[in-house]
Design a protein around this motif. Structure first.
Motif, PDB file in Angstrom:
ATOM      1  N   ASP A  71      93.375  56.341  53.984  1.00 50.84           N
ATOM      2  CA  ASP A  71      91.957  56.466  53.650  1.00 50.84           C
ATOM      3  C   ASP A  71      91.662  57.701  52.802  1.00 50.84           C
ATOM      4  OD1 ASP A  71      91.318  54.146  55.010  1.00 50.84           O
ATOM      5  OD2 ASP A  71      91.029  55.208  56.904  1.00 50.84           O
ATOM      6  N   LYS A  72      92.502  58.728  52.899  1.00 51.76           N
ATOM      7  CA  LYS A  72      92.275  59.932  52.088  1.00 51.76           C
ATOM      8  C   LYS A  72      92.610  59.689  50.629  1.00 51.76           C
ATOM      9  CE  LYS A  72      93.568  63.218  55.672  1.00 51.76           C
ATOM     10  NZ  LYS A  72      94.488  64.296  56.005  1.00 51.76           N
ATOM     11  N   TYR A  73      93.701  58.984  50.372  1.00 52.37           N
ATOM     12  CA  TYR A  73      94.232  58.904  49.019  1.00 52.37           C
ATOM     13  C   TYR A  73      94.047  57.557  48.349  1.00 52.37           C
ATOM     14  CZ  TYR A  73      96.586  62.892  51.098  1.00 52.37           C
ATOM     15  OH  TYR A  73      96.852  64.059  51.761  1.00 52.37           O
ATOM     16  N   THR A  74      93.565  56.547  49.058  1.00 56.06           N
ATOM     17  CA  THR A  74      93.316  55.246  48.443  1.00 56.06           C
ATOM     18  C   THR A  74      91.936  54.749  48.833  1.00 56.06           C
ATOM     19  OG1 THR A  74      94.290  54.002  50.282  1.00 56.06           O
ATOM     20  CG2 THR A  74      95.761  54.599  48.478  1.00 56.06           C
ATOM     21  N   VAL A  75      91.415  53.836  48.035  1.00 55.07           N
ATOM     22  CA  VAL A  75      90.115  53.223  48.301  1.00 55.07           C
ATOM     23  C   VAL A  75      90.266  51.708  48.213  1.00 55.07           C
ATOM     24  CG1 VAL A  75      88.714  55.151  47.502  1.00 55.07           C
ATOM     25  CG2 VAL A  75      89.436  53.423  45.888  1.00 55.07           C
ATOM     26  N   PHE A  76      89.341  50.990  48.835  1.00 58.19           N
ATOM     27  CA  PHE A  76      89.337  49.533  48.782  1.00 58.19           C
ATOM     28  C   PHE A  76      88.988  49.082  47.373  1.00 58.19           C
ATOM     29  CE2 PHE A  76      86.906  45.579  48.959  1.00 58.19           C
ATOM     30  CZ  PHE A  76      87.845  44.745  49.524  1.00 58.19           C
ATOM     31  N   SER A  77      89.731  48.097  46.895  1.00 57.19           N
ATOM     32  CA  SER A  77      89.451  47.490  45.595  1.00 57.19           C
ATOM     33  C   SER A  77      89.754  46.011  45.691  1.00 57.19           C
ATOM     34  CB  SER A  77      90.312  48.130  44.509  1.00 57.19           C
ATOM     35  OG  SER A  77      90.167  47.423  43.299  1.00 57.19           O
ATOM     36  N   THR A  97      81.582  59.592  47.833  1.00 60.22           N
ATOM     37  CA  THR A  97      82.031  59.601  49.218  1.00 60.22           C
ATOM     38  C   THR A  97      82.806  58.316  49.470  1.00 60.22           C
ATOM     39  OG1 THR A  97      80.108  60.868  49.855  1.00 60.22           O
ATOM     40  CG2 THR A  97      81.290  59.739  51.605  1.00 60.22           C
ATOM     41  N   ASN A  98      84.119  58.423  49.535  1.00 58.23           N
ATOM     42  CA  ASN A  98      84.980  57.255  49.732  1.00 58.23           C
ATOM     43  C   ASN A  98      85.733  57.371  51.050  1.00 58.23           C
ATOM     44  OD1 ASN A  98      84.398  56.087  47.205  1.00 58.23           O
ATOM     45  ND2 ASN A  98      85.786  57.526  46.228  1.00 58.23           N
ATOM     46  N   ARG A  99      85.055  57.707  52.118  1.00 52.78           N
ATOM     47  CA  ARG A  99      85.733  57.960  53.383  1.00 52.78           C
ATOM     48  C   ARG A  99      85.920  56.725  54.229  1.00 52.78           C
ATOM     49  NH1 ARG A  99      85.053  63.881  55.571  1.00 52.78           N
ATOM     50  NH2 ARG A  99      84.599  64.943  53.642  1.00 52.78           N
ATOM     51  N   THR A 100      85.148  55.687  53.998  1.00 51.56           N
ATOM     52  CA  THR A 100      85.254  54.485  54.829  1.00 51.56           C
ATOM     53  C   THR A 100      85.608  53.285  53.955  1.00 51.56           C
ATOM     54  OG1 THR A 100      82.890  54.079  54.586  1.00 51.56           O
ATOM     55  CG2 THR A 100      83.589  55.322  56.526  1.00 51.56           C
ATOM     56  N   SER A 101      86.270  52.310  54.565  1.00 48.55           N
ATOM     57  CA  SER A 101      86.648  51.073  53.898  1.00 48.55           C
ATOM     58  C   SER A 101      86.130  49.913  54.730  1.00 48.55           C
ATOM     59  CB  SER A 101      88.170  50.978  53.771  1.00 48.55           C
ATOM     60  OG  SER A 101      88.633  52.024  52.958  1.00 48.55           O
ATOM     61  N   PRO A 102      86.090  48.716  54.156  1.00 48.09           N
ATOM     62  CA  PRO A 102      85.672  47.573  54.957  1.00 48.09           C
ATOM     63  C   PRO A 102      86.620  47.351  56.130  1.00 48.09           C
ATOM     64  CG  PRO A 102      85.685  47.028  52.629  1.00 48.09           C
ATOM     65  CD  PRO A 102      86.285  48.381  52.759  1.00 48.09           C
TER      66      PRO A 102
END
Length: 105
Positions: A71-77, A97-102
């Motif tokens: 979660d720190k280094y990748t984001v949902f795409s 702010t990209n701290r949470t993902s689905p």
């Protein structure tokens, strides 16, 4: 034709923005440092006694020490293979702010 704005040679062409495939250790350290700095600001504002909706939402986010490396280094795409892409490929990733993902990703 031969002035300052002449077209470049095809042999000298290529990618204009060179973006590495993986994040370097330095970039990862800077991401962690940035997350900790944001955590410190949120904690300082919470201690000051201010109440607002934005602060409540910020307090609900996980802290840097609670986050997984994924979660720190990748984001949902939704377009990337495996539904994840590296955070340095996101435009303006230092401002978002990209701290949470689905759930499930």
């Amino acid at each position: 034709m031969f002035g300052a704005f002449r077209p470049s040679l095809v042999a000298q062409g290529g990618l204009l923005w060179k973006n590495p495939f993986r994040m370097s250790a330095t970039r990862k350290a800077n991401v962690r440092k940035r997350l900790r700095a944001v955590d410190n600001v949120i904690a300082a504002v919470a201690e000051s006694g201010v109440n607002c909706k934005a602060l409540d939402e910020a307090l609900a986010l996980p802290k840097e020490c609670e986050m997984l490396a994924r979660d720190k280094y990748t984001v949902f795409s939704r377009t990337a293979n495996g539904y994840r892409k590296s955070v340095h490929k996101v435009p303006k990733f230092t401002k978002l702010t990209n701290r949470t993902s689905p759930t499930g990703f």
